[in-house]
Scaffold this active site. Structure first.
Site, PDB file in Angstrom:
ATOM      1  N   GLU A 510       0.853  -1.181   0.000  1.00 42.72           N
ATOM      2  CA  GLU A 510       0.000   0.000   0.000  1.00 42.72           C
ATOM      3  C   GLU A 510       0.899   1.244   0.000  1.00 42.72           C
ATOM      4  O   GLU A 510       1.172   1.792  -1.031  1.00 42.72           O
ATOM      5  CB  GLU A 510      -0.948  -0.025   1.192  1.00 42.72           C
ATOM      6  N   GLU A 804      -2.975   0.540  13.114  1.00 45.94           N
ATOM      7  CA  GLU A 804      -4.008   1.016  12.190  1.00 45.94           C
ATOM      8  C   GLU A 804      -5.400   0.930  12.814  1.00 45.94           C
ATOM      9  O   GLU A 804      -6.251   1.778  12.577  1.00 45.94           O
ATOM     10  CB  GLU A 804      -3.983   0.158  10.915  1.00 45.94           C
TER      11      GLU A 804
HETATM   12  C1  RAM Z   1      -6.591   2.118   4.037  1.00 48.13           C
HETATM   13  C2  RAM Z   1      -5.451   3.044   4.240  1.00 48.13           C
HETATM   14  C3  RAM Z   1      -5.771   4.322   4.919  1.00 48.13           C
HETATM   15  C4  RAM Z   1      -7.204   4.701   4.858  1.00 48.13           C
HETATM   16  C5  RAM Z   1      -7.919   4.088   3.681  1.00 48.13           C
HETATM   17  C6  RAM Z   1      -9.390   4.416   3.630  1.00 48.13           C
HETATM   18  O1  RAM Z   1      -6.253   1.144   3.118  1.00 48.13           O
HETATM   19  O2  RAM Z   1      -4.438   2.375   4.935  1.00 48.13           O
HETATM   20  O3  RAM Z   1      -5.372   4.352   6.268  1.00 48.13           O
HETATM   21  O4  RAM Z   1      -7.254   6.088   4.737  1.00 48.13           O
HETATM   22  O5  RAM Z   1      -7.770   2.726   3.636  1.00 48.13           O
END
Ligand code: RAM
Length: 952
Positions: A510, A804
C-alpha cells in the site's frame, strides 16, 4: 528557606560578568542576540534550488528577556569574500526597519543557473543596538533553463532473473563512464535524476547520503533532479562515475495489488533511466560538462533485482570489483541505449531526501524452528536489515521481515499482503561478508534469517532505519511512562511513514499518501518536525493528483491515471494540511502556490452542496465508492456515524479556513464569499441535523439497507463521540448548542467507560474538544486508559508504533485472522493524531495567529493525575518550552520563549493566591498582568526563561 533575593543577586552578578566577557570576545555586539540557524526555504545551505526568489529565515537566541528585533540587514554575494565588497554584492537590504525574521524574500540581482550565493545577516534590537553578523550561509542555484541541460536519458534493458517467478523482477542496470580532469578544480557539481531510483558513485564511493532518490512525484508531470557538490572528490587524471538504477516507484511494484492491475507494476514506465550532468569549473575559468549519453557502458551486476515492495536479491559472486573506478576495464560491457525519457518538467528537488537516521541492535534472537532465526530489534520501523555473515560460496541467506510474531514464535507476515518483503543474499564465501539491500524498504520489528551455517549473534543483523530527513524538533515527557511510550510510538510512526510522501503504512502493498490520514495527523506531525519543505513538496503531488472537476483524490501521488476515487474527509486534506502548514510557519507562499487548486476544490464543493443549502443531507454522496466515502473509518460504534454529517462538517471547516487563508494573502472578497457560504451552510446544517437538545438526529431511512456503504449493514446514526467532538473542535456551533453537544459527548463517553469509539475522521478532535469545553479531566482519563480500546492498550500489548486499528491485536482474538490478512498495519499514524493534544493542550503550546510569533501557553492540567508534563517545540522562531509540575496544591511551570516573540501565559492559580516568578512576586515591569480567567492568571511576556509558581 534559601534566600532567593541573595541567590538571584549573586546569579545576576555572575551572569553579567559572563555576558561582559562574552560580549568582549564577540566584537561589536551590544544586543546579546546571537543569530542562529540561518536557512533558505527551510534548509541549511541547500544546493541546486530553482526558486528565483528564495526566502531567508533565522532564529535568534539571547540570555536576556524581552529581546526583540527592530531591524535587519541581509547581504548576499556570489562569493564569501564578496560579502565585504560593495561592488560584488547581489543584494544588500541595508538597515531595514522590520521585526520579520522569517521568509524574507530575496529581491537582489536576478539569480543565474548554477550560481553560488553567500549571505549573512545582522539585526538591531529593541534599543537599536546592532548585533554581530551571523555566520555566512549559502545556497546554490540549479540548472534553470532548458538549454542548460545537455544530458540525455540513458538506460539498459535487463531481463527477469527467474522466469519461474510469477513476479517480474528485472536486474537493476549498472552504468559507468570514465572521464578525465586536468587542472585545478574550482567547483564540480553533479545534477542528476532518474526515472526510477538511482545510486551514483564517483571513483568507487557513493555520492551523498540520500536513498531512493529522486523520490516519488507524478513522473508524467514533473521529475525532480538532485544536486551534489563533488569538488572535493575528483582526482587529477582519470575519474569514473557509476550509476545503479532501480525500478522504484516509476517501474516497480507500487500500491495495493487490486488497484494496480493487471501487472501491478510499471505504473509510469517500463524501464528505469538515468539523466545526469557533471559541471566541472576550473580555477583558470575553463568549464567542462560530462553528461549521460551514448558513451556510457552498461551491464548487469550482483544486484539481481530490487523492488520497493518485493525486496532485493544479491549474488556476491557476480561482483565486479572496482566497476565504478577509473582503472576498470569495461570492454566487455554493453552500450547503453537512449531512453525515450520524459516530457515532464524537470525541477529541483524541493523536499527532504530519504536518509538513514538510526541503527538498531537486536535485543533478542530466537530459533522457533531449526535453522530459522528471528532477530527482535525491539522497535517497529521502516528501513532494512544489514547483514554480517560468513559461510561457503553460494550459501543463500533469506531475510524476511515482520512487525509481530505469532504465538508460536514464528514471523507474522499475513498483513504484508502482496508485498513479498524478502531480501536474498548469496555468499561468495570469503571471510566475513557485510551486505545491505538497496532500492527497497520494509516495515518491521522482527527479521527472520534462514540459510545461516552457524549460530548467529547480535552482530549478524543490524536494523537500518531510514525515512525522509525531516528535522525533528519536539520533545515530550511526563510522569506517566505509558504516555511517554505512546508519544515515542507516534514519533517512530511518523518517521516510518514520512517516506518521501506521507504514507499510510510502510509494510504492506500500500504505502500510499492517503489524504484522510495526513489531514488527521497533520498538526501532530507539525509539532514533531519542521515540515515546511516536506509538505510543500507533497502539495505539488496533491495538485498533480487533483481531478479536473475539482475533487482531490483519495491519495497523492495517484499512480493510476484512470482511477477516479475521492471521499469527503479525505479530500479536505488538500485545504487543511496547507492551512496547518501556513499556521505553523506563517508561510503565505504555500497558500499562494496552492490557492488556485484550493479554489477549484471549493468551487466543486460549493456547486455540489448548492443544491441543498450548502450542506449535505443524508445520502448525498452516492456517486463515490464506497457510497458516502470512507466515513469515520475504523470506528468502534455499533452504528456508523452518518457520513453526510462528517462530510458537511469537514466542508464547513474547509470554508472557514479558506476564508482565513484568503485574508492572509489579501484576497478579501474571496474571504467574504467563503464566510457567506459558511454561514448559510451552518444554519441549514443545524436546522437539519440538530434537534433542540443539541442531539444529532438523522433520518435513518434515507440510507435504505445501507448497501454500497462500507459496513452499511450496521445502520447509521448521528449520535456518536466523533460527531460531537468534531462539531466542537471545528467550532461550528453557537454557544448554546455547544453546551448541549458537550453534554451528549460526555454522556456517550460515560456509556462507553470513557473509552474512545472514534474512527480516523474523528479521533484528533476528541481530546482537544473536551479540553475546549472545560472537560480536560475527561480527556486525561481517556488518554491514560489502558483498557481496550485505547492507546495505552496498544502499549500494554507490545506496540512500539501506532496501530491502524483499535483491534489490530487483542489477546483474545490475536491478529483477527481474516481481517489481519486483508488490512492490518502496526505502523499507521492516523490514530496517532491524539498527540497534538500533548503539545497544544497538555503543555499548552499554541500559536495565536500564524507562525508562533504570538505564542499562547495554556496548560490544561486535566484530572491532575500527572505530576509532571514537559513539552518542547522547535518553532520557526526558536525553541518554546512549557514544563510544569504539581506537588500537592503547589504548581510550578518553567517557560521558555524565543527572541522576537511574545507569549500569553496562563498560569493555573486559585482565587487570590499570589503567583510567583523566579522566587519573587511578579515583576510587573517586565511581565504584564492581563486578566484572571477560568482558574488561570494570565500574563503577557516577552522572550526569555521564566519560572512561575502558584497554588492550585
Ligand atoms: C486504508 C489506508 C488508509 C485509509 C484508507 C481508507 O487502506 O491504509 O489508512 O485512509 O484505507
Amino acid at each position: 528557606m534559601p534566600n532567593h533575593r541573595f541567590m538571584k543577586n549573586t546569579f545576576f552578578f555572575i551572569f553579567s560578568l559572563i555576558l561582559l566577557v562574552s560580549c568582549k570576545n564577540k566584537g561589536t555586539d551590544k544586543t546579546g542576540i546571537q543569530i542562529e540557524k540561518v536557512s533558505i526555504n527551510y534548509f541549511k545551505n541547500p544546493l541546486g534550488i530553482d526558486d528565483l526568489a528564495p526566502r531567508i529565515s533565522w532564529v535568534m537566541s539571547s540570555e536576556g528577556r524581552n529581546k526583540k528585533q527592530s531591524a535587519y540587514q541581509i547581504k548576499v554575494a556570489d562569493s564569501k569574500e564578496g560579502l565585504d565588497e560593495e561592488s560584488s554584492l547581489l543584494w544588500d537590504t541595508d538597515k531595514t526597519i522590520s521585526s520579520q525574521n522569517t521568509h524574507i524574500t530575496y529581491a537582489g540581482s536576478p539569480l543565474q543557473s548554477g550560481q553560488s550565493c553567500y549571505f549573512k545577516i545582522r539585526v538591531w534590537d529593541e534599543d537599536d543596538s546592532v548585533s554581530d553578523w551571523s555566520e555566512v550561509g549559502f545556497w546554490t542555484m540549479g540548472l534553470l533553463n532548458e538549454e542548460d541541460w545537455k544530458a540525455k536519458w540513458i538506460g539498459f534493458k535487463t531481463k527477469d532473473n527467474d522466469p519461474k517467478d510469477p513476479l517480474h523482477l528485472p536486474a537493476p542496470p549498472y552504468l559507468r563512464k570514465s572521464f578525465s580532469v586536468e587542472g585545478e578544480v574550482k567547483r564540480a557539481t553533479l545534477y542528476v535524476t532518474s526515472l526510477g531510483v538511482f545510486e551514483m558513485s564517483l571513483n568507487g564511493e557513493k555520492i551523498g547520503n540520500d536513498l531512493l532518490t529522486p523520490g516519488w512525484s507524478d513522473y508524467d508531470k514533473r521529475i525532480y533532479y538532485k544536486t551534489y557538490d563533488i569538488s572535493e572528490d575528483l582526482v587529477q587524471g582519470t575519474n569514473a562515475m557509476g550509476a545503479i538504477l532501480g525500478d522504484g516507484w516509476y517501474a516497480g511494484y507500487v500500491g495495493p495489488k487490486e488497484l494496480s492491475n493487471p501487472r501491478n507494476r510499471e505504473l509510469y514506465g517500463l524501464h528505469p533511466a538515468l539523466f545526469c550532468q557533471l559541471e566541472v569549473e576550473y580555477e583558470d575559468g575553463k568549464k567542462e560538462t560530462i553528461i549521460s549519453d551514448e558513451s556510457w557502458k552498461a551491464n548487469e551486476g550482483p544486484l539481481r533485482y530490487a523492488d520497493l515492495l518485493m525486496g532485493t536479491g544479491y549474488n556476491a559472486n557476480l561482483e565486479f570489483d572496482g566497476w565504478d573506478t577509473a582503472d576498470y576495464d569495461d570492454q566487455s560491457w554493453a552500450n547503453v541505449y537512449l531512453h525515450e525519457g520524459t516530457e515532464a518538467a524537470l525541477e529541483a528537488y524541493p523536499g527532504n531526501s530519504i536518509q538513514v537516521y538510526d541503527q538498531l541492535e537486536p535485543i533478542e534472537i530466537t530459533e522457533p524452528n531449526e535453522g530459522v532465526y528471528i532477530f527482535n530489534l525491539g522497535q517497529n520501523f521502516a528501513g532494512h536489515a544489514k547483514l554480517k555473515v560468513s559461510g561457503n560460496k553460494n550459501d543463500t541467506i533469506v531475510i524476511r521481515y515482520g512487525e509481530r510474531l505469532h504465538d508460536d514464535g514464528n514471523l507474522m507476515t499475513e498483513n504484508l499482503r502482496f508485498a513479498r518483503a524478502t531480501d536474498t543474499y548469496i555468499l561468495k564465501g570469503e571471510g566475513t561478508e557485510e551486505w545491505e539491500p538497496k532500492f527497497t524498504y520494509h516495515g518491521f520489528q522482527y527479521v527472520e534469517v534462514t540459510g545461516l551455517k552457524g549460530k548467529p549473534d547480535k552482530n549478524t543483523v543490524t536494523g537500518i532505519a531510514f525515512g525522509s530527513s525531516i528535522p525533528m524538533v519536539s520533545e515530550f515527557n511526563s510522569s506517566d511512562e505509558t504516555l511517554n511510550r505512546m508519544f515515542e510510538n507516534v514519533i517512530w510512526t511518523q518517521r516510518s511513514n514520512f517516506m518521501e510522501v506521507p504514507t499510510d503504512s510502510p509494510q504492506r502493498d500500500e504505502r500510499l499518501g492517503w489524504l484522510g490520514d495526513v489531514q488527521i495527523f497533520s498538526r501532530s506531525a507539525l509539532y514533531n518536525a519542521t515540515l515546511g519543505a516536506f509538505n510543500a513538496k507533497w502539495f505539488a503531488d496533491v495538485r498533480d493528483a487533483q481531478y479536473d472537476f475539482g475533487a482531490y483524490s483519495t491519495f497523492a501521488p495517484r499512480p493510476y491515471p484512470a482511477l477516479v476515487w475521492y471521499s469527503p474527509g479525505w479530500m479536505e486534506a488538500g485545504v487543511m494540511v496547507p492551512y496547518n502548514t501556513f499556521k505553523f510557519y506563517n508561510d503565505t507562499k504555500i497558500v499562494e502556490d496552492h490557492y488556485a487548486s484550493m479554489t477549484r476544490f471549493m468551487d466543486y464543493h460549493i456547486e455540489k452542496s448548492g443544491e441543498t443549502d450548502y450542506f449535505y443531507p443524508e445520502n448525498s454522496w452516492t456517486e463515490v465508492n464506497p457510497k458516502g466515502g470512507f466515513g469515520d473509518w475504523l470506528s468502534m460504534t455499533d452504528k456508523n456515524l452518518a457520513h453526510d454529517i462528517m462530510a458537511s462538517m469537514y466542508y464547513q471547516y474547509a470554508l472557514k479556513i479558506m476564508a482565513e487563508m484568503s485574508t492572509a494573502i489579501g484576497k478579501n472578497e474571496k474571504a467574504a464569499y467563503y464566510k457567506e457560504v459558511y454561514d448559510k451552510s451552518i444554519s441549514a446544517f443545524i436546522d437539519h441535523y440538530m434537534d433542540v437538545e443539541g442531539k444529532f438526529t438523522i433520518s435513518e431511512d434515507a440510507y435504505g439497507d445501507g448497501k454500497g456503504y462500507f459496513e452499511g449493514e450496521k445502520g447509521f446514526t448521528g449520535h456518536t463521540q466523533s460527531a460531537y467532538a468534531t462539531a466542537i473542535y471545528f467550532d461550528i456551533l453557537p454557544d448554546t448548542l455547544k453546551v448541549k453537544a458537550k453534554k451528549h459527548l460526555v454522556d456517550l463517553l460515560a456509556e462507553n467507560d470513557n473509552l474512545p469509539s472514534s474512527g480516523i475522521l474523528g479521533i484528533r478532535q476528541l481530546l482537544p474538544a473536551l479540553s475546549a469545553v472545560g472537560r480536560g479531566d475527561l480527556a486525561y482519563q481517556i488518554l491514560l486508559k489502558k483498557d481496550y480500546p485505547s492507546w495505552g492498550f496498544q502499549v500494554k500489548n507490545g506496540a512500539t508504533t501506532i496501530w491502524e486499528r483499535w483491534n489490530s491485536y487483542t489477546p483474545e482474538a490475536g491478529f483477527n485472522g481474516e481481517m489481519n490478512a486483508k488490512m492490518n498495519s502496526f505502523n499507521h499514524y492516523a490514530f496517532g493524531a491524539f498527540s497534538q493534544f500533548l503539545f497544544a493542550q497538555m503543555a499548552g503550546i499554541e500559536t495565536k495567529g500564524a507562525g508562533f510569533n504570538n505564542i499562547i501557553i495554556k496548560p490544561d492540567l486535566g484530572n491532575r493525575s500527572l505530576s509532571h508534563v514537559k513539552g518542547e517545540y522547535g518553532s520557526i522562531n526558536g525553541k518554546i518550552i512549557s514544563s510544569w509540575s504539581i506537588e500537592g496544591t503547589s504548581f510550578s511551570m518553567k517557560v521558555e520563549v524565543p527572541v522576537n516573540t511574545n507569549a500569553i501565559i496562563y498560569v493555573p492559580s486559585v482565587g487570590d493566591t499570589p503567583v510567583m516568578e523566579n522566587g519573587e512576586g511578579i515583576d510587573l515591569e517586565t511581565i504584564k498582568f492581563i486578566e484572571e480567567k477560568d482558574g488561570y492568571k494570565v500574563y503577557e511576556i516577552g522572550s526569555g526563561s521564566y519560572f512561575f509558581e502558584s497554588k492550585i
